[in-house]
Design a protein around this motif. Structure first.
Motif, PDB file in Angstrom:
ATOM      1  N   MET A 218       0.805  -1.219   0.000  1.00  0.00           N
ATOM      2  CA  MET A 218       0.000   0.000   0.000  1.00  0.00           C
ATOM      3  C   MET A 218       0.841   1.273   0.000  1.00  0.00           C
ATOM      4  SD  MET A 218      -3.200  -0.710  -0.369  1.00  0.00           S
ATOM      5  CE  MET A 218      -2.573  -1.897  -1.563  1.00  0.00           C
ATOM      6  N   LEU A 219       2.130   1.173   0.332  1.00  0.00           N
ATOM      7  CA  LEU A 219       3.004   2.342   0.226  1.00  0.00           C
ATOM      8  C   LEU A 219       3.113   2.816  -1.220  1.00  0.00           C
ATOM      9  CD1 LEU A 219       5.986   1.443   2.616  1.00  0.00           C
ATOM     10  CD2 LEU A 219       4.213   3.181   2.993  1.00  0.00           C
ATOM     11  N   ASP A 220       3.023   1.897  -2.160  1.00  0.00           N
ATOM     12  CA  ASP A 220       3.156   2.234  -3.583  1.00  0.00           C
ATOM     13  C   ASP A 220       1.813   2.352  -4.287  1.00  0.00           C
ATOM     14  OD1 ASP A 220       6.006   2.214  -3.621  1.00  0.00           O
ATOM     15  OD2 ASP A 220       5.958   0.020  -3.561  1.00  0.00           O
ATOM     16  N   ALA A 221       0.726   2.341  -3.516  1.00  0.00           N
ATOM     17  CA  ALA A 221      -0.604   2.375  -4.122  1.00  0.00           C
ATOM     18  C   ALA A 221      -0.982   3.773  -4.576  1.00  0.00           C
ATOM     19  CB  ALA A 221      -1.639   1.858  -3.126  1.00  0.00           C
ATOM     20  N   SER A 222      -1.789   3.825  -5.627  1.00  0.00           N
ATOM     21  CA  SER A 222      -2.331   5.087  -6.127  1.00  0.00           C
ATOM     22  C   SER A 222      -3.678   5.357  -5.464  1.00  0.00           C
ATOM     23  CB  SER A 222      -2.522   5.009  -7.652  1.00  0.00           C
ATOM     24  OG  SER A 222      -1.298   4.740  -8.306  1.00  0.00           O
ATOM     25  N   PRO A 223      -4.064   6.629  -5.374  1.00  0.00           N
ATOM     26  CA  PRO A 223      -5.386   6.922  -4.808  1.00  0.00           C
ATOM     27  C   PRO A 223      -6.490   6.259  -5.624  1.00  0.00           C
ATOM     28  CG  PRO A 223      -4.055   8.910  -4.917  1.00  0.00           C
ATOM     29  CD  PRO A 223      -3.307   7.850  -5.686  1.00  0.00           C
ATOM     30  N   CYS A 224      -7.464   5.690  -4.934  1.00  0.00           N
ATOM     31  CA  CYS A 224      -8.550   4.987  -5.616  1.00  0.00           C
ATOM     32  C   CYS A 224      -9.507   5.992  -6.248  1.00  0.00           C
ATOM     33  CB  CYS A 224      -9.300   4.103  -4.622  1.00  0.00           C
ATOM     34  SG  CYS A 224     -10.629   3.126  -5.362  1.00  0.00           S
ATOM     35  N   PRO A 225      -9.931   5.752  -7.484  1.00  0.00           N
ATOM     36  CA  PRO A 225     -10.937   6.620  -8.093  1.00  0.00           C
ATOM     37  C   PRO A 225     -12.291   6.407  -7.432  1.00  0.00           C
ATOM     38  CG  PRO A 225     -10.519   4.732  -9.498  1.00  0.00           C
ATOM     39  CD  PRO A 225      -9.529   4.658  -8.374  1.00  0.00           C
ATOM     40  N   SER A 226     -13.163   7.402  -7.528  1.00  0.00           N
ATOM     41  CA  SER A 226     -14.510   7.269  -6.993  1.00  0.00           C
ATOM     42  C   SER A 226     -15.507   7.124  -8.132  1.00  0.00           C
ATOM     43  CB  SER A 226     -14.861   8.484  -6.128  1.00  0.00           C
ATOM     44  OG  SER A 226     -14.779   9.672  -6.899  1.00  0.00           O
ATOM     45  N   GLY A 227     -16.619   6.480  -7.838  1.00  0.00           N
ATOM     46  CA  GLY A 227     -17.637   6.258  -8.858  1.00  0.00           C
ATOM     47  C   GLY A 227     -18.308   4.913  -8.661  1.00  0.00           C
ATOM     48  N   LYS A 228     -19.097   4.495  -9.625  1.00  0.00           N
ATOM     49  CA  LYS A 228     -19.765   3.198  -9.583  1.00  0.00           C
ATOM     50  C   LYS A 228     -19.026   2.234 -10.502  1.00  0.00           C
ATOM     51  CE  LYS A 228     -24.337   4.964  -8.367  1.00  0.00           C
ATOM     52  NZ  LYS A 228     -25.788   5.001  -8.720  1.00  0.00           N
ATOM     53  N   PHE A 229     -18.609   1.106  -9.939  1.00  0.00           N
ATOM     54  CA  PHE A 229     -17.800   0.140 -10.684  1.00  0.00           C
ATOM     55  C   PHE A 229     -18.255  -1.282 -10.389  1.00  0.00           C
ATOM     56  CE2 PHE A 229     -14.970   3.650  -9.421  1.00  0.00           C
ATOM     57  CZ  PHE A 229     -14.531   4.098 -10.658  1.00  0.00           C
ATOM     58  N   PRO A 230     -17.977  -2.205 -11.306  1.00  0.00           N
ATOM     59  CA  PRO A 230     -18.011  -3.625 -10.915  1.00  0.00           C
ATOM     60  C   PRO A 230     -16.917  -3.840  -9.872  1.00  0.00           C
ATOM     61  CG  PRO A 230     -17.967  -3.390 -13.312  1.00  0.00           C
ATOM     62  CD  PRO A 230     -17.663  -2.036 -12.736  1.00  0.00           C
ATOM     63  N   VAL A 231     -17.241  -4.583  -8.810  1.00  0.00           N
ATOM     64  CA  VAL A 231     -16.267  -4.814  -7.741  1.00  0.00           C
ATOM     65  C   VAL A 231     -16.130  -6.309  -7.507  1.00  0.00           C
ATOM     66  CG1 VAL A 231     -15.736  -4.465  -5.299  1.00  0.00           C
ATOM     67  CG2 VAL A 231     -16.725  -2.591  -6.632  1.00  0.00           C
ATOM     68  N   ILE A 232     -14.889  -6.777  -7.552  1.00  0.00           N
ATOM     69  CA  ILE A 232     -14.564  -8.167  -7.217  1.00  0.00           C
ATOM     70  C   ILE A 232     -14.117  -8.185  -5.757  1.00  0.00           C
ATOM     71  CG2 ILE A 232     -13.038 -10.113  -7.697  1.00  0.00           C
ATOM     72  CD1 ILE A 232     -12.747  -8.952 -10.580  1.00  0.00           C
ATOM     73  N   LYS A 395      -8.310  -3.927 -15.211  1.00  0.00           N
ATOM     74  CA  LYS A 395      -8.379  -3.298 -16.529  1.00  0.00           C
ATOM     75  C   LYS A 395      -8.166  -4.346 -17.611  1.00  0.00           C
ATOM     76  CE  LYS A 395      -6.802   0.961 -18.750  1.00  0.00           C
ATOM     77  NZ  LYS A 395      -5.891   2.126 -18.618  1.00  0.00           N
ATOM     78  N   ASN A 396      -9.118  -4.434 -18.515  1.00  0.00           N
ATOM     79  CA  ASN A 396      -9.050  -5.396 -19.620  1.00  0.00           C
ATOM     80  C   ASN A 396      -8.837  -6.826 -19.130  1.00  0.00           C
ATOM     81  OD1 ASN A 396      -9.313  -3.292 -21.540  1.00  0.00           O
ATOM     82  ND2 ASN A 396      -7.114  -2.879 -21.405  1.00  0.00           N
ATOM     83  N   GLY A 397      -9.536  -7.178 -18.049  1.00  0.00           N
ATOM     84  CA  GLY A 397      -9.493  -8.549 -17.550  1.00  0.00           C
ATOM     85  C   GLY A 397      -8.224  -8.912 -16.815  1.00  0.00           C
ATOM     86  N   LYS A 398      -7.439  -7.902 -16.388  1.00  0.00           N
ATOM     87  CA  LYS A 398      -6.193  -8.183 -15.681  1.00  0.00           C
ATOM     88  C   LYS A 398      -6.069  -7.253 -14.474  1.00  0.00           C
ATOM     89  CE  LYS A 398      -3.649  -9.817 -19.756  1.00  0.00           C
ATOM     90  NZ  LYS A 398      -2.455  -9.610 -20.610  1.00  0.00           N
ATOM     91  N   LEU A 399      -5.372  -7.750 -13.442  1.00  0.00           N
ATOM     92  CA  LEU A 399      -5.118  -6.915 -12.272  1.00  0.00           C
ATOM     93  C   LEU A 399      -4.070  -5.865 -12.603  1.00  0.00           C
ATOM     94  CD1 LEU A 399      -5.044  -9.440  -9.281  1.00  0.00           C
ATOM     95  CD2 LEU A 399      -6.961  -8.080 -10.151  1.00  0.00           C
ATOM     96  N   GLY A 400      -4.333  -4.632 -12.165  1.00  0.00           N
ATOM     97  CA  GLY A 400      -3.411  -3.545 -12.417  1.00  0.00           C
ATOM     98  C   GLY A 400      -2.779  -3.033 -11.141  1.00  0.00           C
ATOM     99  N   LYS A 401      -2.639  -1.720 -11.058  1.00  0.00           N
ATOM    100  CA  LYS A 401      -1.913  -1.089  -9.949  1.00  0.00           C
ATOM    101  C   LYS A 401      -2.701  -1.184  -8.642  1.00  0.00           C
ATOM    102  CE  LYS A 401      -3.823   3.418 -11.265  1.00  0.00           C
ATOM    103  NZ  LYS A 401      -3.501   4.762 -11.769  1.00  0.00           N
ATOM    104  N   PRO A 402      -1.980  -1.204  -7.514  1.00  0.00           N
ATOM    105  CA  PRO A 402      -2.671  -1.194  -6.221  1.00  0.00           C
ATOM    106  C   PRO A 402      -3.310   0.167  -5.978  1.00  0.00           C
ATOM    107  CG  PRO A 402      -0.293  -1.076  -5.914  1.00  0.00           C
ATOM    108  CD  PRO A 402      -0.517  -1.314  -7.373  1.00  0.00           C
ATOM    109  N   LEU A 403      -4.414   0.141  -5.239  1.00  0.00           N
ATOM    110  CA  LEU A 403      -5.182   1.352  -4.956  1.00  0.00           C
ATOM    111  C   LEU A 403      -5.370   1.497  -3.448  1.00  0.00           C
ATOM    112  CD1 LEU A 403      -7.992   0.841  -7.626  1.00  0.00           C
ATOM    113  CD2 LEU A 403      -5.974   2.313  -7.853  1.00  0.00           C
TER     114      LEU A 403
END
Length: 462
Positions: A218-232, A395-403
């Motif tokens: 989490m030290l290298d995580a980017s701020p999480c965007p806000s909005g409505k999303f599919p969530v796993i 993103k595009n069916g793959k795990l991306g950056k930590p948030l």
């Protein structure tokens, strides 16, 4: 724990003003709680707690009293004090006691009360070293050790007489990572209805490293965007969201008073057909399991939602009167200081057919929550908000950056209806649940699931 003749006298005294049911709950509890910080044992607390709870019913009236005075005079005084709140014309007689043989389905091989404190300290030191040495950015590690032995006796005016011994063990590891002016925290807290063998068989390095890994990641995580999303939502402790937002709404404590969105809805479709929701207090040696509940009823597997259809509730003895339905072995309490009410044990979404890889691959854009944090819920509406301890972009069916900074906001029953994929990797996580009858050990669980849409609070503009 108490003589049968004394118990009979107490139950009779509790009925002396016209009650139609009386119950005694005797508890003798031994606990050990240790904390290790900065490589040293900071606290070492051991104790014994003994007391008796006495309950009286008259129709839909319930009165509860408790005492730590186990003398005959003290117990009769407590029983008569409880009885003073009840008034009736007829005095019922006690039914003959039937001593129930309680089958122990949670074997204990090594009682922690018989284990030297040095062995317990060694377990903590191993966890500390694993987490502290995980990465140079780990600045602080706190390890908490807990074990307890709870002996209970439950008897009532209907002839029930049951005794049980419960032994639980838990290890909680918190790691803090620091870089520049940024600080992040990771946590893991495995536990079981098991003896000291739990610690000897536990993969301590795994849990300690996971706590440290979360903090470092989490030290290298980017701020999480806000909005409505599919969530796993991943398996294991991910189930806390439905424990809070749906499970409490299925307890008779809320349902019996129509303070739940699930009240009077048995037989209705409340979730997709891929969702089956279960509370099972019989799972061997799981943290939330018991042989009997705190009213002396055998614990059982209660299917609450089956293939999306609401099938039942969690019901204790008193609320069974309100609802005209049988108890489900769900009466629980923190200690003799609390009257029991309907509570969860090990509550989970049953496994589905999708693999975790399929769920992620079928998500074009969304949020993956690996570990949930704390949250709040309104039991009467199911509205919730939960912090996420570890999350990733999908993103595009793959795990991306930590948030980081992600918060899930929604309504439990509505979120339940939006579950569109259920994984095959069921896991359970240990926790403590607070409600009217105090704080009790429970498991939350699920396989990985996907919710088609949840409002995610984060940082705008990312």
């Amino acid at each position: 724990m108490l003589s049968q003749s004394l118990i009979e006298d107490v139950l009779t005294a509790a009925l002396s003003t016209g009650g139609d049911f009386s119950e005694i709950f005797v508890e003798d509890r031994f606990t050990n709680n240790f904390t290790l910080q900065s490589g040293k044992i900071e606290t070492c607390l051991s104790g014994r707690d003994f007391g008796i709870g006495i309950r009286v019913f008259k129709g839909l009236q319930s009165v509860y009293a408790y005492t730590t005075d186990h003398s005959k005079e003290g117990l009769l005084k407590a029983a008569k004090n409880a009885a003073q709140a009840i008034s009736g014309n007829s005095i019922i007689q006690l039914a003959p006691f039937v001593h129930e043989s309680v089958e122990n389905i949670h074997p204990i091989h090594l009682n922690p009360q018989e284990v030297d404190k040095s062995r317990k300290a060694s377990i903590m030191k191993n966890a500390y070293d694993s987490a502290k040495n995980y990465h140079s950015s780990i600045s602080q590690v706190t390890v908490r050790y807990m074990d307890e032995e709870q002996n209970v006796l439950i008897a009532n005016s209907e002839g029930k007489f049951a005794e049980d011994k419960r032994v639980r063990s838990r290890l909680a590891i918190q790691a803090v990572a620091v870089r520049d002016n940024q600080m992040e925290t990771g946590f893991h807290g495995p536990g079981a209805h098991q003896g000291f063998e739990f610690f000897e068989n536990l993969n301590i390095d795994h849990f300690a490293n996971e706590a440290a890994r979360i903090a470092v990641t989490m030290l290298d995580a980017s701020p999480c965007p806000s909005g409505k999303f599919p969530v796993i939502i991943d398996n294991d402790f991910g189930g806390v969201i439905f424990h809070e937002a749906c499970g409490h709404g299925l307890e008779a404590t809320a349902v019996a008073k129509n303070n739940s969105v699930f009240a009077n809805r048995i037989g209705e479709k409340v979730a997709p057909s891929i969702v089956t929701y279960i509370d099972d207090g019989t799972i061997q040696n799981e943290w939330g399991s018991n042989n009997i509940d705190d009213e002396g009823e055998k614990t059982r597997k209660n299917v609450l939602i089956e293939n999306g259809i609401l099938k039942g509730y969690l019901i204790d003895k008193f609320n069974s009167r309100r609802m005209g339905m049988e108890s489900t072995g769900s009466g629980r309490r923190q200690s003799f200081r609390y009257a029991p009410t309907s509570r969860m044990t090990n509550t989970y979404i049953a496994p589905g057919t999708s693999t975790p890889e399929e769920i992620i691959a079928n998500t074009e854009h969304g949020i993956y929550t690996k570990y949930m944090g704390g949250g709040q819920v309104n039991p009467s509406t199911g509205d919730y908000n939960f912090a996420v301890m570890e999350a990733y972009e999908v993103k595009n069916g793959k795990l991306g950056k930590p948030l980081k900074g992600a918060t899930l906001i929604g309504n439990g029953p509505k979120t339940l209806q939006l579950v569109d994929m259920v994984g095959n990797n069921l896991g359970h996580g240990a926790g403590m649940c607070g409600s009217l009858s105090g704080s009790i050990p429970v498991n939350v669980g699920q396989p990985m699931i996907r919710v088609s849409e949840i409002t995610v609070g984060g940082t705008k503009g990312e």
